[in-house]
Design an enzyme around this catalytic site. Structure first.
Site, PDB file in Angstrom:
ATOM      1  N   ASP A 240     101.145  -1.659  24.507  1.00 53.54           N
ATOM      2  CA  ASP A 240     101.285  -0.261  24.120  1.00 53.54           C
ATOM      3  C   ASP A 240      99.901   0.338  23.869  1.00 53.54           C
ATOM      4  O   ASP A 240      99.352   0.220  22.775  1.00 53.54           O
ATOM      5  CB  ASP A 240     102.163  -0.142  22.872  1.00 53.54           C
ATOM      6  CG  ASP A 240     102.405   1.316  22.472  1.00 53.54           C
ATOM      7  OD1 ASP A 240     102.035   2.212  23.261  1.00 53.54           O
ATOM      8  OD2 ASP A 240     102.977   1.537  21.382  1.00 53.54           O
ATOM      9  N   LYS A 247      95.974   5.284  21.678  1.00 52.90           N
ATOM     10  CA  LYS A 247      95.721   4.741  20.346  1.00 52.90           C
ATOM     11  C   LYS A 247      94.225   4.499  20.163  1.00 52.90           C
ATOM     12  O   LYS A 247      93.550   4.116  21.113  1.00 52.90           O
ATOM     13  CB  LYS A 247      96.433   3.385  20.181  1.00 52.90           C
ATOM     14  CG  LYS A 247      97.941   3.451  20.019  1.00 52.90           C
ATOM     15  CD  LYS A 247      98.518   2.051  19.838  1.00 52.90           C
ATOM     16  CE  LYS A 247     100.038   2.039  19.755  1.00 52.90           C
ATOM     17  NZ  LYS A 247     100.577   2.674  18.548  1.00 52.90           N
ATOM     18  N   ASP A 258     103.891  -5.722  21.201  1.00 50.81           N
ATOM     19  CA  ASP A 258     104.890  -4.654  21.213  1.00 50.81           C
ATOM     20  C   ASP A 258     106.150  -5.032  22.007  1.00 50.81           C
ATOM     21  O   ASP A 258     107.082  -4.242  22.095  1.00 50.81           O
ATOM     22  CB  ASP A 258     104.278  -3.353  21.749  1.00 50.81           C
ATOM     23  CG  ASP A 258     104.853  -2.120  21.065  1.00 50.81           C
ATOM     24  OD1 ASP A 258     105.453  -2.265  19.982  1.00 50.81           O
ATOM     25  OD2 ASP A 258     104.728  -1.018  21.641  1.00 50.81           O
ATOM     26  N   ASP A 317     103.027   8.087  22.575  1.00 47.72           N
ATOM     27  CA  ASP A 317     102.973   6.807  21.858  1.00 47.72           C
ATOM     28  C   ASP A 317     104.312   6.449  21.206  1.00 47.72           C
ATOM     29  O   ASP A 317     104.494   5.341  20.714  1.00 47.72           O
ATOM     30  CB  ASP A 317     101.857   6.866  20.805  1.00 47.72           C
ATOM     31  CG  ASP A 317     101.436   5.490  20.305  1.00 47.72           C
ATOM     32  OD1 ASP A 317     101.884   4.489  20.904  1.00 47.72           O
ATOM     33  OD2 ASP A 317     100.664   5.428  19.333  1.00 47.72           O
ATOM     34  N   GLU A 319     107.013   5.583  22.568  1.00 47.66           N
ATOM     35  CA  GLU A 319     107.599   5.175  23.848  1.00 47.66           C
ATOM     36  C   GLU A 319     108.750   4.192  23.692  1.00 47.66           C
ATOM     37  O   GLU A 319     109.644   4.124  24.518  1.00 47.66           O
ATOM     38  CB  GLU A 319     106.521   4.577  24.750  1.00 47.66           C
ATOM     39  CG  GLU A 319     106.192   3.098  24.508  1.00 47.66           C
ATOM     40  CD  GLU A 319     105.664   2.785  23.111  1.00 47.66           C
ATOM     41  OE1 GLU A 319     105.106   3.701  22.479  1.00 47.66           O
ATOM     42  OE2 GLU A 319     105.828   1.645  22.640  1.00 47.66           O
ATOM     43  N   ARG A 321     111.244   4.076  21.645  1.00 50.89           N
ATOM     44  CA  ARG A 321     112.561   4.714  21.483  1.00 50.89           C
ATOM     45  C   ARG A 321     113.073   5.245  22.813  1.00 50.89           C
ATOM     46  O   ARG A 321     114.290   5.359  23.020  1.00 50.89           O
ATOM     47  CB  ARG A 321     112.479   5.810  20.410  1.00 50.89           C
ATOM     48  CG  ARG A 321     111.475   6.904  20.712  1.00 50.89           C
ATOM     49  CD  ARG A 321     111.133   7.747  19.493  1.00 50.89           C
ATOM     50  NE  ARG A 321     110.285   7.026  18.521  1.00 50.89           N
ATOM     51  CZ  ARG A 321     109.917   7.503  17.342  1.00 50.89           C
ATOM     52  NH1 ARG A 321     110.305   8.709  16.965  1.00 50.89           N
ATOM     53  NH2 ARG A 321     109.165   6.788  16.536  1.00 50.89           N
TER      54      ARG A 321
HETATM   55  N1  BES Z   1     104.419   0.133  18.919  1.00 52.84           N
HETATM   56  C1  BES Z   1     104.207   1.240  18.067  1.00 52.84           C
HETATM   57  C2  BES Z   1     104.620   0.975  16.637  1.00 52.84           C
HETATM   58  C3  BES Z   1     103.813  -0.010  15.844  1.00 52.84           C
HETATM   59  C4  BES Z   1     102.519   0.285  15.453  1.00 52.84           C
HETATM   60  C5  BES Z   1     104.393  -1.178  15.423  1.00 52.84           C
HETATM   61  C6  BES Z   1     101.816  -0.611  14.700  1.00 52.84           C
HETATM   62  C7  BES Z   1     103.699  -2.075  14.664  1.00 52.84           C
HETATM   63  C8  BES Z   1     102.404  -1.784  14.302  1.00 52.84           C
HETATM   64  C9  BES Z   1     105.008   2.430  18.537  1.00 52.84           C
HETATM   65  O1  BES Z   1     105.214   2.549  19.883  1.00 52.84           O
HETATM   66  C10 BES Z   1     104.248   3.645  18.085  1.00 52.84           C
HETATM   67  O2  BES Z   1     103.150   3.815  18.508  1.00 52.84           O
HETATM   68  N2  BES Z   1     104.867   4.406  17.193  1.00 52.84           N
HETATM   69  C11 BES Z   1     104.272   5.558  16.663  1.00 52.84           C
HETATM   70  C12 BES Z   1     105.352   6.593  16.572  1.00 52.84           C
HETATM   71  C13 BES Z   1     104.857   7.964  16.313  1.00 52.84           C
HETATM   72  C14 BES Z   1     104.007   8.454  17.470  1.00 52.84           C
HETATM   73  C15 BES Z   1     106.043   8.862  16.118  1.00 52.84           C
HETATM   74  C16 BES Z   1     103.731   5.230  15.279  1.00 52.84           C
HETATM   75  O3  BES Z   1     104.350   4.466  14.551  1.00 52.84           O
HETATM   76  O4  BES Z   1     102.659   5.729  14.942  1.00 52.84           O
HETATM   77 ZN    ZN Z   2     105.212   0.740  20.935  1.00 56.71          ZN
HETATM   78 ZN    ZN Z   3     103.612   3.526  20.889  1.00 55.38          ZN
END
Ligand code: BES
Ligand code: ZN
Ligand code: ZN
Length: 469
Positions: A240, A247, A258, A317, A319, A321
């Site tokens: 990811d 990121k 991920d 990001d 993604e 869901r």
């Molecule tokens: N894979 C990440 C979530 C994540 C981040 C899990 C760090 C464990 C550690 C996910 O795809 C993501 O980036 N989520 C975003 C969502 C937001 C953009 C609504 C997040 O959590 O910042």
């Molecule tokens: Zn992710």
């Molecule tokens: Zn993400």
């Protein structure tokens, strides 16, 4: 490499060193039965019967071992793990020393003994071939179930620890294929143009990856079709990057993990098949890389979804869901009795609960309570967070049916779950885990790195629900 299945063996009277377990309350009793020289040896090793302490004691021409445990009367999952890491290589039999109550029940602690032998040495040229610590036990019936659960844990760790270049969507498919073949399960994989038609969100997230890491929807079915249908879904984002909403480096560093949800889903499916749970199993893994390229989905794009809902991308990001939305929809088309998904869905879940506790979301209070109780009982705790109706409006879009990421930063884990909720048939019982899948600091039997969290709690819950094992 150590054959982890060989580190617990049924007691057939084979040669083994005695291992006496003792807790602080029992130390004086044990000392009383030892010779003076033996007591001196224990003192020299500063043995105080703290949990995980080990001492080696001379005995005639040989020796025996003493291991400290929290409570000798009730051994828990991890209480032998430290001993399994620090005892000299060899074979051990837990005995009761003169004056001690009978041999404690080992059943619950066998998983920890096996899991302590886990190493991730795929990339090490000096992969140490340490001599294993073998435990012989009279509780023969507990061996197979413990080995199965430990194998599930090891599978999650291996899949998560493997870097994205070697654990992309294609390799994840190969892993599922290997498990499916072992149990005669049917495998069905959708890639390429069909993905664009049937799983539009999986395609949109995964299409920017190189062709070696092309996106796919992996499906596996197993078991008697007359049994209740259990769907297990796992987020398989093999890397990811965040997509165009890239990121920063610190946030991207661990994103090989991920696909941790997919690893949990596959491990749970493995347990179901290995232990022949009477269900019709439906495993679904959307496997993608969230990459950056000219054809990547953009902020502002509107996606079609398998469920027919349109989704405005407010953050590329968010993604996980998206790919899960299509997979959950597919699962619900088969009228399952229960849908369980695992996903490293939000950073917010980790902020709320830290790395040890996966966030649990459930429509049914009974299922949630069963999971919470199972987590406590098997030392694999989970914590419930709400699917709060009042926040559903935050997913409204100006131009589409919904957005993928809400604008205020509140309740991130609940918002991820509420997004998924829209894709799960209202009539279906559904459980969602937002998990970290990673252990940042080692604990006995649990090295730093990829980790199974909530796997054994869920396995216990479905065993109780469907029975027959
Ligand atoms: N894979 C990440 C979530 C994540 C981040 C899990 C760090 C464990 C550690 C996910 O795809 C993501 O980036 N989520 C975003 C969502 C937001 C953009 C609504 C997040 O959590 O910042
Ligand atoms: Zn992710
Ligand atoms: Zn993400």
């Amino acid at each position: 490499m150590t054959d982890r299945n060989a580190v617990i063996q049924p007691d057939r009277g084979q040669r083994a060193n005695a291992l006496y377990l003792v807790d602080k309350a029992g130390l004086d009793g044990l000392l009383g039965g030892l010779g003076e020289g033996q007591r001196a040896a224990l003192a020299a090793q500063k043995f105080e019967a703290g949990a995980g302490e080990v001492a080696i004691v001379p005995d005639g021409n040989g020796w025996f071992a003493i291991g400290g445990v929290e409570s000798r009367a009730s051994l828990r999952t991890w209480c032998l793990a430290r001993l399994a890491e620090t005892l000299p290589g060899g074979t051990y039999r837990v005995l009761a020393h003169g004056g001690q109550p009978p041999v404690p029940r080992l059943a619950a602690a066998l998983i920890g003994w096996v899991a302590a032998h886990y190493r991730f040495d795929r990339y090490r040229s000096d992969a140490a071939n340490a001599e294993p610590r073998v435990l012989v036990t009279a509780e023969a019936g507990a061996i197979e179930p413990a080995l199965a659960e430990a194998a599930g844990i090891a599978l999650v760790r291996d899949l998560v620890n493997t870097p994205a270049e070697d654990m992309g969507p294609a390799q994840l498919e190969a892993e599922v294929r290997a498990v499916a073949r072992k149990f005669g399960a049917e495998l069905h994989v959708v890639t390429g143009d069909t993905l664009e038609r049937d799983y539009p969100m999986v395609h949109a997230v995964g299409r920017a990856a190189s062709r070696h890491h092309a996106p796919r929807l992996i499906e596996c079915e197993w078991g008697d079709p007359r049994h209740p249908r259990l769907a297990i879904v796992g987020k398989g984002v093999c890397f990811d990057s965040g997509g165009l909403d890239l990121k920063p480096s610190a946030g991207m560093a661990l994103m090989k993990k991920d696909m941790g949800g997919a690893a949990h889903a596959l491990a749970l499916a493995l347990l179901v098949m290995e232990r022949a749970l009477p269900v019709r199993l439906h495993l679904l893994i959307p496997a993608v890389e969230n990459a950056v390229a000219g054809n990547a989905m953009r902020p502002g794009d509107v996606l079609r979804s398998r469920a027919g809902l349109s989704v405005e991308i407010t953050n590329t990001d968010a993604e996980g869901r998206l790919v899960l939305g299509d997979a959950l929809r597919r699962a619900c088309e088969m009228a399952p009795d229960l849908v369980i998904d695992f996903a490293t869905l939000t950073g917010a879940a980790r902020v709320a609960l830290g790395p040890d506790l996966p966030a649990l979301f459930a429509r049914s209070d009974d299922i949630a309570n069963a999971l919470l109780a199972a987590g406590v009982a098997c030392d694999d705790p989970v914590w419930r967070l709400p699917l709060h109706d009042g926040y559903r409006d935050w997913l409204k879009s100006d131009i589409a049916d919904m957005v993928n990421s809400h604008a205020n930063g509140f309740a991130g884990a609940s918002m991820g779950a509420l997004f998924l909720d829209r894709f799960v048939d209202e009539k279906v019982d559904w459980v969602h885990f937002d998990t970290f899948a990673w252990r940042p600091v080692a604990r006995p039997g649990r090295p730093k790195g990829g980790e199974a969290l909530g796997l054994r709690a869920t396995w216990a819950m479905i065993r109780a629900r469907y029975g027959g094992v």
